[in-house]
Design a protein around this motif. Structure first.
Motif, PDB file in Angstrom:
ATOM      1  N   GLY A 110      33.242  44.864  43.754  1.00 31.51           N
ATOM      2  CA  GLY A 110      34.148  44.984  44.897  1.00 31.51           C
ATOM      3  C   GLY A 110      33.512  44.455  46.166  1.00 31.51           C
ATOM      4  N   ILE A 111      32.230  44.790  46.395  1.00 28.06           N
ATOM      5  CA  ILE A 111      31.544  44.319  47.597  1.00 28.06           C
ATOM      6  C   ILE A 111      31.271  42.822  47.522  1.00 28.06           C
ATOM      7  N   VAL A 112      30.873  42.332  46.324  1.00 33.14           N
ATOM      8  CA  VAL A 112      30.645  40.886  46.167  1.00 33.14           C
ATOM      9  C   VAL A 112      31.930  40.116  46.453  1.00 33.14           C
ATOM     10  N   ALA A 113      33.058  40.617  45.943  1.00 36.90           N
ATOM     11  CA  ALA A 113      34.344  39.950  46.185  1.00 36.90           C
ATOM     12  C   ALA A 113      34.714  39.991  47.656  1.00 36.90           C
ATOM     13  N   GLU A 114      34.447  41.116  48.307  1.00 38.09           N
ATOM     14  CA  GLU A 114      34.754  41.259  49.737  1.00 38.09           C
ATOM     15  C   GLU A 114      33.900  40.315  50.579  1.00 38.09           C
ATOM     16  N   ILE A 115      32.598  40.253  50.257  1.00 37.62           N
ATOM     17  CA  ILE A 115      31.685  39.350  50.967  1.00 37.62           C
ATOM     18  C   ILE A 115      32.114  37.894  50.770  1.00 37.62           C
ATOM     19  N   SER A 116      32.420  37.534  49.523  1.00 34.01           N
ATOM     20  CA  SER A 116      32.809  36.155  49.210  1.00 34.01           C
ATOM     21  C   SER A 116      34.098  35.780  49.937  1.00 34.01           C
ATOM     22  N   TYR A 117      35.025  36.730  50.003  1.00 38.26           N
ATOM     23  CA  TYR A 117      36.288  36.487  50.698  1.00 38.26           C
ATOM     24  C   TYR A 117      36.055  36.238  52.193  1.00 38.26           C
ATOM     25  N   GLU A 118      35.233  37.103  52.816  1.00 39.45           N
ATOM     26  CA  GLU A 118      34.950  36.941  54.243  1.00 39.45           C
ATOM     27  C   GLU A 118      34.207  35.635  54.510  1.00 39.45           C
ATOM     28  N   TRP A 119      33.274  35.292  53.632  1.00 37.06           N
ATOM     29  CA  TRP A 119      32.497  34.057  53.795  1.00 37.06           C
ATOM     30  C   TRP A 119      33.390  32.832  53.634  1.00 37.06           C
ATOM     31  N   SER A 120      34.330  32.896  52.669  1.00 34.26           N
ATOM     32  CA  SER A 120      35.205  31.740  52.424  1.00 34.26           C
ATOM     33  C   SER A 120      36.111  31.446  53.614  1.00 34.26           C
ATOM     34  N   ILE A 124      37.539  27.863  54.685  1.00 32.97           N
ATOM     35  CA  ILE A 124      38.912  27.701  54.195  1.00 32.97           C
ATOM     36  C   ILE A 124      39.804  28.640  54.989  1.00 32.97           C
ATOM     37  N   ILE A 125      40.872  28.118  55.546  1.00 32.33           N
ATOM     38  CA  ILE A 125      41.800  28.939  56.344  1.00 32.33           C
ATOM     39  C   ILE A 125      42.397  30.031  55.454  1.00 32.33           C
ATOM     40  N   GLY A 126      42.250  31.274  55.874  1.00 27.30           N
ATOM     41  CA  GLY A 126      42.789  32.392  55.111  1.00 27.30           C
ATOM     42  C   GLY A 126      41.859  32.900  54.030  1.00 27.30           C
ATOM     43  N   GLY A 127      40.866  32.104  53.666  1.00 31.78           N
ATOM     44  CA  GLY A 127      39.899  32.520  52.651  1.00 31.78           C
ATOM     45  C   GLY A 127      40.447  32.482  51.240  1.00 31.78           C
ATOM     46  N   ILE A 128      39.565  32.735  50.274  1.00 31.98           N
ATOM     47  CA  ILE A 128      39.927  32.774  48.848  1.00 31.98           C
ATOM     48  C   ILE A 128      40.053  34.234  48.431  1.00 31.98           C
ATOM     49  N   ASP A 129      41.134  34.558  47.744  1.00 35.28           N
ATOM     50  CA  ASP A 129      41.470  35.936  47.384  1.00 35.28           C
ATOM     51  C   ASP A 129      40.310  36.666  46.693  1.00 35.28           C
ATOM     52  N   PRO A 130      40.015  37.919  47.090  1.00 34.96           N
ATOM     53  CA  PRO A 130      38.922  38.683  46.472  1.00 34.96           C
ATOM     54  C   PRO A 130      39.057  38.826  44.959  1.00 34.96           C
ATOM     55  N   LEU A 131      40.303  38.935  44.453  1.00 37.18           N
ATOM     56  CA  LEU A 131      40.502  39.079  43.008  1.00 37.18           C
ATOM     57  C   LEU A 131      39.972  37.857  42.252  1.00 37.18           C
ATOM     58  N   PHE A 132      40.145  36.672  42.827  1.00 39.98           N
ATOM     59  CA  PHE A 132      39.616  35.456  42.205  1.00 39.98           C
ATOM     60  C   PHE A 132      38.097  35.535  42.123  1.00 39.98           C
ATOM     61  N   ALA A 134      36.159  38.195  42.159  1.00 41.52           N
ATOM     62  CA  ALA A 134      35.755  39.230  41.209  1.00 41.52           C
ATOM     63  C   ALA A 134      35.866  38.726  39.777  1.00 41.52           C
ATOM     64  N   ALA A 135      36.983  38.069  39.453  1.00 46.30           N
ATOM     65  CA  ALA A 135      37.178  37.537  38.103  1.00 46.30           C
ATOM     66  C   ALA A 135      36.123  36.480  37.781  1.00 46.30           C
ATOM     67  N   PHE A 136      35.815  35.629  38.757  1.00 48.82           N
ATOM     68  CA  PHE A 136      34.840  34.554  38.545  1.00 48.82           C
ATOM     69  C   PHE A 136      33.457  35.122  38.245  1.00 48.82           C
ATOM     70  N   PHE A 137      33.001  36.063  39.059  1.00 44.84           N
ATOM     71  CA  PHE A 137      31.649  36.589  38.873  1.00 44.84           C
ATOM     72  C   PHE A 137      31.556  37.512  37.652  1.00 44.84           C
ATOM     73  N   GLY A 341      35.062  45.509  36.872  1.00 40.95           N
ATOM     74  CA  GLY A 341      34.767  44.797  38.109  1.00 40.95           C
ATOM     75  C   GLY A 341      36.002  44.330  38.852  1.00 40.95           C
ATOM     76  N   LEU A 342      37.154  44.332  38.184  1.00 46.09           N
ATOM     77  CA  LEU A 342      38.402  43.906  38.823  1.00 46.09           C
ATOM     78  C   LEU A 342      39.135  45.060  39.501  1.00 46.09           C
ATOM     79  N   VAL A 343      38.678  46.294  39.270  1.00 39.09           N
ATOM     80  CA  VAL A 343      39.408  47.472  39.741  1.00 39.09           C
ATOM     81  C   VAL A 343      39.543  47.500  41.263  1.00 39.09           C
ATOM     82  N   VAL A 344      38.425  47.298  41.983  1.00 38.12           N
ATOM     83  CA  VAL A 344      38.445  47.423  43.441  1.00 38.12           C
ATOM     84  C   VAL A 344      39.377  46.408  44.092  1.00 38.12           C
ATOM     85  N   PRO A 345      39.237  45.085  43.798  1.00 33.56           N
ATOM     86  CA  PRO A 345      40.161  44.134  44.441  1.00 33.56           C
ATOM     87  C   PRO A 345      41.596  44.249  43.928  1.00 33.56           C
ATOM     88  N   LEU A 346      41.759  44.656  42.654  1.00 31.56           N
ATOM     89  CA  LEU A 346      43.103  44.738  42.076  1.00 31.56           C
ATOM     90  C   LEU A 346      43.908  45.879  42.678  1.00 31.56           C
TER      91      LEU A 346
END
Length: 420
Positions: A110-120, A124-132, A134-137, A341-346
């Motif tokens: 959940g934190i990795v997805a949140e960090i990646s989303y904020e960094w993106s 990228i305008i709007g960022g990349i969805d945290p669920l993506f 989470a699924a990738f990692f 690992g998908l629970v938090v963003p989902l």
């Protein structure tokens, strides 16, 4: 070419001596550690550096003690608990660590997805969805697991840990606080409560809990046995343990220092690591933000992977069966854990709350873990002439008392956090 091949061979053999320690390092330094150390640095500067130093010293002693037990007896920790204490103790560890791992898998990703989303959002305008993310990692961690061989796990983790360590150490030099502040932080003291909701006592308990982690010492015995080490490798085992503990201190101190040199210097508090992405950019620029984000992502993946391995390895150790991770039942089990690992963003859950839940089990586990190795390491029928020295017993006794104190502090802080 022959000289290059010879040099590469020497480097590979040299690296192999520290691979078990690198595995533990990747396991130990995760998003929970990053969040805790960054919060400590942002809210209290370097004044809590002494906590990191004491925790890493205690971690070294525990890694060395558990590793030495396996060197002498050839038994993993859970084998020993089952045979020489009581089967219920082994089952207790499997259940407690298993529940903690499941919660950790959710919180870390959940934190990795949140960090990646904020960094993106920075490119990228709007960022990349945290669920993506989470699924990738999750897919990356499961792909690494698929090989099923401990040697592959260790070498992949060595690369990830090198990336993580490089990022955090580089950020340390970019955002370094005054040297005198770092030196003063090695003297034990409790700072005044900051405006943040995270008080110093709760933060100290969290820092200890994320560094002196019971699962680390249980896994250590498995790695020592997998390496085929015996008591003749005792010096090598201690060097490996020392390497892991020293690197834990360097990386943890670097994270704390980066936050202290930027956010604390500007009077900006912190309650979660993802805040640093937005707060750091105007202070240190996009380069420091990118380095920090990559470091956190590497930390998350490096801890997520051993999390997936822990329950299958614990079950194998308890039953004294081969650790063949290519068996379909283990692959199916790990795949199911990966999906957590998908629970938090989902479901838009709170990753920090989930991590707090996972750390709550360590508050109960740590004193038991210390008590078990004190008992086993002093049994002459098991250890013979290699039983614990007086100095080791004094050190372990100090860790036991320290674990009770910080456990009480952590329990009180958890009650306050949950509003019970």
């Amino acid at each position: 070419m022959a000289e290059m091949a010879k040099g590469a061979g020497k480097l590979s053999r040299g690296l192999a001596l520290f691979l078990p320690g690198i595995f533990l390092l990747g396991f130990n330094i995760g998003t929970g550690s990053v969040t805790t150390m960054a919060t400590a640095g942002a809210n209290y500067g370097m004044s809590l550096l002494w906590t990191v130093a004491i925790s890493c010293a205690a971690t070294f002693l525990m890694i060395a003690a558990y590793g030495r037990y396996t060197l002498v007896t050839g038994e993993t920790a859970l084998e020993a608990f089952r045979k020489h204490i009581h089967p219920a103790v082994g089952i207790f560890f499997i259940l407690a660590l298993g529940i903690g791992v499941c919660a950790s898998v959710m919180g870390v990703m959940g934190i990795v997805a949140e960090i990646s989303y904020e960094w993106s959002k920075t490119f990228i305008i709007g960022g990349i969805d945290p669920l993506f993310w989470a699924a990738f990692f999750c897919a990356v961690a499961f792909f690494i697991f698929w090989s099923g061989r401990t040697q592959v796990f260790e070498r992949v983790l060595a690369v990830i840990v090198a990336i993580m360590a490089g990022c955090f150490v580089l950020n340390f030099f970019i955002l370094m606080p005054p040297v005198e502040d770092m030196a003063a932080g090695l003297l034990p003291a409790i700072p005044e409560v900051a405006s943040s909701e995270t008080g110093p006592l709760l933060l100290i308990a969290s820092m200890v809990g994320t560094t002196i982690f019971s699962g680390l010492f249980i896994m250590r015995t498995t790695l020592v046995k997998e390496a085929g080490w015996t008591i003749v490798h005792d010096k090598q085992q201690r060097r490996d343990a020392a390497f892991a503990a020293i690197m834990m201190f360097i990386i943890s101190a670097s994270i704390m220092a980066a936050a202290a040199g930027s956010l604390f210097a500007e009077g900006i508090g912190l309650d979660r690591a993802s805040q640093m992405i937005g707060l750091l950019e105007p202070l240190a620029g996009p380069l420091a933000v990118s380095i920090f984000a990559i470091g956190i992502i590497a930390a998350g993946v490096s801890s997520q992977f051993p999390n997936l391995l822990m329950i299958p390895w614990l079950l194998c150790d308890y039953r004294s069966t081969p650790r063949d991770m290519t068996l379909w039942q283990y692959r199916a089990f790990v795949f199911a854990i990966s999906l957590l690992g998908l629970v938090v963003p989902l479901f838009d859950a709170r990753p920090v709350f989930v991590l707090i839940l996972s750390q709550a089990f360590n508050v109960v586990l740590l004193p038991v873990t210390v008590g078990c190795i004190i008992y086993l390491g002093n049994r002459t029928d098991l250890m013979g002439d290699h039983r614990h020295s007086v100095a080791t017993n004094v050190g372990l006794g100090g860790i036991f008392l320290f674990s009770l104190l910080t456990g009480f502090m952590g329990f009180q802080g958890l009650i306050e956090t949950l509003g019970v």
